[in-house]
Scaffold this motif. Structure first.
Motif, PDB file in Angstrom:
ATOM      1  N   LEU A  86       0.824  -1.212   0.000  1.00  0.00           N
ATOM      2  CA  LEU A  86       0.000   0.000   0.000  1.00  0.00           C
ATOM      3  C   LEU A  86       0.857   1.261   0.000  1.00  0.00           C
ATOM      4  N   ALA A  87       1.956   1.248   0.764  1.00  0.00           N
ATOM      5  CA  ALA A  87       2.864   2.400   0.795  1.00  0.00           C
ATOM      6  C   ALA A  87       3.484   2.620  -0.583  1.00  0.00           C
ATOM      7  N   GLU A  88       3.864   1.549  -1.241  1.00  0.00           N
ATOM      8  CA  GLU A  88       4.430   1.661  -2.586  1.00  0.00           C
ATOM      9  C   GLU A  88       3.392   2.230  -3.552  1.00  0.00           C
ATOM     10  N   LYS A  89       2.184   1.712  -3.475  1.00  0.00           N
ATOM     11  CA  LYS A  89       1.103   2.180  -4.353  1.00  0.00           C
ATOM     12  C   LYS A  89       0.770   3.650  -4.083  1.00  0.00           C
ATOM     13  N   ALA A  90       0.876   4.077  -2.828  1.00  0.00           N
ATOM     14  CA  ALA A  90       0.581   5.463  -2.453  1.00  0.00           C
ATOM     15  C   ALA A  90       1.692   6.431  -2.867  1.00  0.00           C
ATOM     16  N   GLY A  91       2.847   5.900  -3.299  1.00  0.00           N
ATOM     17  CA  GLY A  91       3.914   6.768  -3.783  1.00  0.00           C
ATOM     18  C   GLY A  91       5.021   7.072  -2.800  1.00  0.00           C
ATOM     19  N   PHE A  92       5.054   6.380  -1.667  1.00  0.00           N
ATOM     20  CA  PHE A  92       6.172   6.580  -0.746  1.00  0.00           C
ATOM     21  C   PHE A  92       7.459   6.163  -1.438  1.00  0.00           C
ATOM     22  N   ALA A  93       8.546   6.856  -1.115  1.00  0.00           N
ATOM     23  CA  ALA A  93       9.826   6.593  -1.770  1.00  0.00           C
ATOM     24  C   ALA A  93      10.563   5.402  -1.177  1.00  0.00           C
ATOM     25  N   ALA A  94      10.418   5.190   0.143  1.00  0.00           N
ATOM     26  CA  ALA A  94      11.241   4.161   0.791  1.00  0.00           C
ATOM     27  C   ALA A  94      10.545   3.570   2.008  1.00  0.00           C
ATOM     28  N   LEU A  95      10.994   2.376   2.357  1.00  0.00           N
ATOM     29  CA  LEU A  95      10.605   1.709   3.598  1.00  0.00           C
ATOM     30  C   LEU A  95      11.902   1.412   4.347  1.00  0.00           C
ATOM     31  N   TRP A  96      11.924   1.757   5.622  1.00  0.00           N
ATOM     32  CA  TRP A  96      13.130   1.595   6.434  1.00  0.00           C
ATOM     33  C   TRP A  96      12.856   0.612   7.562  1.00  0.00           C
ATOM     34  N   ILE A  97      13.836  -0.230   7.837  1.00  0.00           N
ATOM     35  CA  ILE A  97      13.751  -1.243   8.884  1.00  0.00           C
ATOM     36  C   ILE A  97      14.822  -0.947   9.929  1.00  0.00           C
ATOM     37  N   ARG A  98      14.452  -1.053  11.208  1.00  0.00           N
ATOM     38  CA  ARG A  98      15.422  -0.881  12.301  1.00  0.00           C
ATOM     39  C   ARG A  98      15.758  -2.224  12.910  1.00  0.00           C
ATOM     40  N   ASP A  99      16.945  -2.317  13.441  1.00  0.00           N
ATOM     41  CA  ASP A  99      17.395  -3.515  14.151  1.00  0.00           C
ATOM     42  C   ASP A  99      17.109  -3.308  15.636  1.00  0.00           C
ATOM     43  N   VAL A 100      16.111  -4.000  16.157  1.00  0.00           N
ATOM     44  CA  VAL A 100      15.745  -3.899  17.573  1.00  0.00           C
ATOM     45  C   VAL A 100      15.861  -5.300  18.158  1.00  0.00           C
ATOM     46  N   PRO A 101      16.991  -5.617  18.808  1.00  0.00           N
ATOM     47  CA  PRO A 101      17.221  -6.996  19.232  1.00  0.00           C
ATOM     48  C   PRO A 101      16.411  -7.458  20.439  1.00  0.00           C
ATOM     49  N   PHE A 102      15.915  -6.543  21.268  1.00  0.00           N
ATOM     50  CA  PHE A 102      15.156  -6.957  22.454  1.00  0.00           C
ATOM     51  C   PHE A 102      14.286  -5.806  22.944  1.00  0.00           C
ATOM     52  N   TYR A 103      13.378  -6.138  23.843  1.00  0.00           N
ATOM     53  CA  TYR A 103      12.462  -5.157  24.416  1.00  0.00           C
ATOM     54  C   TYR A 103      13.068  -4.579  25.684  1.00  0.00           C
ATOM     55  N   ASP A 104      13.163  -3.270  25.743  1.00  0.00           N
ATOM     56  CA  ASP A 104      13.633  -2.566  26.934  1.00  0.00           C
ATOM     57  C   ASP A 104      12.440  -1.812  27.518  1.00  0.00           C
ATOM     58  N   PRO A 105      11.896  -2.248  28.667  1.00  0.00           N
ATOM     59  CA  PRO A 105      10.714  -1.592  29.221  1.00  0.00           C
ATOM     60  C   PRO A 105      10.935  -0.110  29.536  1.00  0.00           C
TER      61      PRO A 105
END
Length: 156
Positions: A86-105
């Motif tokens: 949907l983001a691609e179809k809407a014309g967004f330029a990029a999708l970014w992914i973060r590296d989150v190895p664990f949950y920090d409360p």
């Protein structure tokens, strides 16, 4: 780097990144018509780079998980691929992914807790032309050769 434009009331500094004057990124009136020619030709011809960095244009991207989750620190990513389409179809330029190895409360946010390179591979299979990238990799937790190998594999 401290040199200012003639329009002192704007107070926009000249920027030099890797020896290239990048002032036009922040002062479009200073941009030359051939500002793309300043880039190495491999970069200016790369489809993902060209989609994200358009001379004189502002582009938008999304960072995973691509939608809000106000009631929990852990997002529901069951429709991550469809949201990417949907983001691609809407014309967004990029999708970014973060590296989150664990949950920090204390931080209160897992964001995208899936492996970033596996996720990029999945998103590459779900999309056609949107640029995909990492917004951060926790390098000390990963062997550098594995980071390089995983990044290269997602481009295949």
């Amino acid at each position: 780097m401290a040199e200012q434009f003639a329009d002192h009331h704007l107070n926009i500094p000249r920027l030099s990144i890797l020896g290239t004057d990048n002032s036009d990124l922040f002062h479009p009136q200073a941009a030359s018509k051939d500002s793309q020619a300043q880039l190495p030709k491999e970069m200016s011809k790369h489809p993902g780079f060209a989609r994200v960095f358009k001379p004189g244009k502002l582009t938008f991207g999304l960072i995973a998980p691509f939608k809000g989750y106000p009631d929990t620190p852990i997002p529901d990513v069951f429709d991550l691929g469809e949201t990417a389409r949907l983001a691609e179809k809407a014309g967004f330029a990029a999708l970014w992914i973060r590296d989150v190895p664990f949950y920090d409360p204390r931080f209160g946010d897992v964001r995208q807790g899936l492996d970033p390179f596996v996720t990029l591979g999945y998103l590459a299979a779900k999309t056609k032309k949107i640029a995909l990238g990492t917004a951060g990799i926790i390098a000390p937790l990963r062997e550098p050769i594995h980071i390089a190998k995983a990044a290269a594999t997602t481009l295949v």
